[in-house]
Design a protein around this motif. Structure first.
Motif, short mmCIF file in Angstrom:
data_model
loop_
_atom_site.label_atom_id
_atom_site.label_comp_id
_atom_site.label_asym_id
_atom_site.label_seq_id
_atom_site.Cartn_x
_atom_site.Cartn_y
_atom_site.Cartn_z
N GLN A 72 0.84 -1.21 0.00
CA GLN A 72 0.00 0.00 0.00
C GLN A 72 0.87 1.26 0.00
O GLN A 72 0.55 2.25 -0.66
N ASN A 73 1.97 1.22 0.75
CA ASN A 73 2.90 2.36 0.76
C ASN A 73 3.51 2.58 -0.62
O ASN A 73 3.63 3.72 -1.10
N TYR A 74 3.89 1.47 -1.26
CA TYR A 74 4.52 1.60 -2.58
C TYR A 74 3.52 2.06 -3.64
O TYR A 74 3.89 2.72 -4.62
N LYS A 75 2.25 1.71 -3.45
CA LYS A 75 1.22 2.21 -4.37
C LYS A 75 1.12 3.72 -4.27
O LYS A 75 0.99 4.42 -5.29
N LEU A 76 1.18 4.23 -3.04
CA LEU A 76 1.18 5.69 -2.85
C LEU A 76 2.39 6.32 -3.53
O LEU A 76 2.28 7.37 -4.19
N LEU A 77 3.54 5.68 -3.36
CA LEU A 77 4.76 6.21 -3.95
C LEU A 77 4.69 6.21 -5.47
O LEU A 77 5.09 7.19 -6.12
N GLN A 78 4.16 5.14 -6.04
CA GLN A 78 4.04 5.06 -7.50
C GLN A 78 3.06 6.11 -8.01
O GLN A 78 3.27 6.71 -9.08
N ASP A 79 2.00 6.37 -7.25
CA ASP A 79 1.05 7.43 -7.62
C ASP A 79 1.73 8.80 -7.63
O ASP A 79 1.46 9.63 -8.50
N VAL A 80 2.61 9.00 -6.65
CA VAL A 80 3.35 10.27 -6.59
C VAL A 80 4.26 10.40 -7.81
O VAL A 80 4.34 11.47 -8.43
N PHE A 81 4.94 9.32 -8.17
CA PHE A 81 5.79 9.33 -9.35
C PHE A 81 4.98 9.69 -10.60
O PHE A 81 5.42 10.45 -11.45
N LYS A 83 2.14 11.41 -10.72
CA LYS A 83 1.74 12.82 -10.67
C LYS A 83 2.89 13.74 -11.09
O LYS A 83 2.68 14.75 -11.77
N LEU A 84 4.09 13.37 -10.68
CA LEU A 84 5.26 14.21 -10.98
C LEU A 84 5.90 13.85 -12.31
O LEU A 84 6.94 14.41 -12.68
N LYS A 85 5.29 12.87 -13.01
CA LYS A 85 5.80 12.42 -14.31
C LYS A 85 7.23 11.91 -14.20
O LYS A 85 8.08 12.19 -15.05
N ILE A 86 7.46 11.17 -13.14
CA ILE A 86 8.76 10.53 -12.94
C ILE A 86 8.69 9.14 -13.56
O ILE A 86 7.90 8.30 -13.13
N ASN A 87 9.49 8.92 -14.56
CA ASN A 87 9.45 7.66 -15.28
C ASN A 87 10.33 6.62 -14.56
O ASN A 87 11.44 6.32 -14.96
N LYS A 88 9.77 6.11 -13.48
CA LYS A 88 10.50 5.13 -12.67
C LYS A 88 9.55 4.04 -12.21
O LYS A 88 8.59 4.30 -11.50
N HIS A 89 9.81 2.82 -12.65
CA HIS A 89 8.98 1.69 -12.22
C HIS A 89 9.53 1.12 -10.92
O HIS A 89 10.73 0.86 -10.80
N ILE A 90 8.66 0.95 -9.94
CA ILE A 90 9.07 0.41 -8.64
C ILE A 90 8.86 -1.09 -8.64
O ILE A 90 7.75 -1.58 -8.84
N GLU A 91 9.93 -1.83 -8.41
CA GLU A 91 9.84 -3.29 -8.36
C GLU A 91 9.40 -3.71 -6.96
O GLU A 91 10.19 -4.20 -6.15
N VAL A 92 8.12 -3.54 -6.71
CA VAL A 92 7.56 -3.74 -5.37
C VAL A 92 7.79 -5.16 -4.87
O VAL A 92 8.16 -5.37 -3.71
N ASN A 93 7.56 -6.14 -5.73
CA ASN A 93 7.67 -7.54 -5.30
C ASN A 93 9.06 -7.88 -4.76
O ASN A 93 9.19 -8.74 -3.88
N LYS A 94 10.07 -7.21 -5.27
CA LYS A 94 11.43 -7.44 -4.78
C LYS A 94 11.69 -6.67 -3.49
O LYS A 94 12.28 -7.19 -2.54
N LEU A 95 11.23 -5.44 -3.45
CA LEU A 95 11.53 -4.57 -2.30
C LEU A 95 10.87 -5.06 -1.01
O LEU A 95 11.48 -5.01 0.06
N VAL A 96 9.62 -5.53 -1.10
CA VAL A 96 8.92 -5.96 0.12
C VAL A 96 9.52 -7.23 0.72
O VAL A 96 9.22 -7.57 1.87
N LYS A 97 10.34 -7.93 -0.04
CA LYS A 97 11.00 -9.14 0.49
C LYS A 97 12.11 -8.77 1.46
O LYS A 97 12.59 -9.61 2.21
N GLY A 98 12.53 -7.49 1.41
CA GLY A 98 13.54 -7.04 2.36
C GLY A 98 14.95 -7.44 2.00
O GLY A 98 15.84 -7.41 2.86
N ARG A 99 15.19 -7.78 0.73
CA ARG A 99 16.55 -8.14 0.34
C ARG A 99 17.42 -6.89 0.30
O ARG A 99 17.07 -5.89 -0.33
N PRO A 100 18.57 -6.92 0.97
CA PRO A 100 19.42 -5.73 1.10
C PRO A 100 19.81 -5.09 -0.23
O PRO A 100 19.73 -3.87 -0.38
N LEU A 101 20.24 -5.90 -1.21
CA LEU A 101 20.74 -5.34 -2.47
C LEU A 101 19.64 -4.61 -3.22
O LEU A 101 19.85 -3.50 -3.73
N ASP A 102 18.44 -5.21 -3.30
CA ASP A 102 17.33 -4.58 -4.02
C ASP A 102 16.96 -3.24 -3.37
O ASP A 102 16.73 -2.25 -4.06
#
Length: 220
Positions: A72-81, A83-102
């Motif tokens: 839900q937090n990342y959905k908010l962040l992607q919505d912000v991107f 709105k600001l026309k920031i062309n950045k895809h958030i790889e949510v499935n990787k980030l929520v796993k908590g892997r340090p490198l990602d």
């Protein structure tokens, strides 16, 4: 403004300690590992700092522990991107796993982006702790209001529900014997099918009379 940067860009060579020091200094936090930012709340507040008013902070969950809440937090962040026309895809499935490198790579990108806004200078009027506290208060108030509205809606659809329960309880108190008798009749009727006809017919007749008497008493 840095939105799309290659993996060989200097931004991706910024170390873990520098990233953590940057986050802690900007947001007055005390993170010791990059995976502690896996919930997406830190990223949301970083965007709130460089673009005041764009992030609905009352929706950001800083206590997110489950993947669902983090998403839900990342959905908010992607919505912000968006709105600001920031062309950045958030790889949510990787980030929520908590892997340090990602998480490190995403934070490296975020630092590069934030540094590109106003030369990376901090907004001196921005109070990160106050924003988190205010966001939490607004979220709790909205949740309380939503719960209250839901309760009012249910009560309007079932205006007599509370009184019906009390009346029902009184009736059950008076007719308990009748209900029990009805259950026993059904049980004994079942016994008839297994060959206990003579022994049970008398009981059924007696219980049936008790049931009728109790029903008449409650009706009166």
């Amino acid at each position: 403004m840095a939105t799309n940067i290659g993996m060989m860009d200097g931004a991706y060579f910024v170390g873990r300690n520098e990233i953590l020091a940057w986050i802690n200094a900007r947001l007055h936090l005390d993170l010791s590992r990059v995976e502690e930012a896996a919930s997406g709340a830190v990223q949301c507040q970083m965007m709130d700092m460089v673009h005041p008013g764009v992030v609905p902070m009352h929706k950001v969950n800083f206590d997110a522990k489950t993947e669902y809440d983090m998403i839900q937090n990342y959905k908010l962040l992607q919505d912000v991107f968006t709105k600001l026309k920031i062309n950045k895809h958030i790889e949510v499935n990787k980030l929520v796993k908590g892997r340090p490198l990602d998480n490190l790579e995403f934070l490296q990108w975020l630092k590069r982006y934030c540094d590109s806004i106003n030369g990376g200078l901090m907004n001196e009027n921005y109070d990160p702790m106050e924003r988190r506290t205010k966001g939490g208060r607004e979220r709790n108030v909205k949740a309380s209001q939503k719960s209250s509205k839901s309760l009012q809606t249910n009560n309007s659809l079932n205006p007599g529900m509370g009184s019906n329960k009390m009346i029902s309880g009184v009736k059950h108190g008076k007719s308990g014997a009748g209900v029990d008798s009805s259950v026993e009749i059904k049980t004994l009727t079942t016994e008839v099918t297994v060959g206990r006809l003579d022994a049970t017919l008398g009981k059924i007749n007696t219980l049936y009379i008790r049931f009728i008497k109790c029903s008449i008493y409650n009706f009166v």
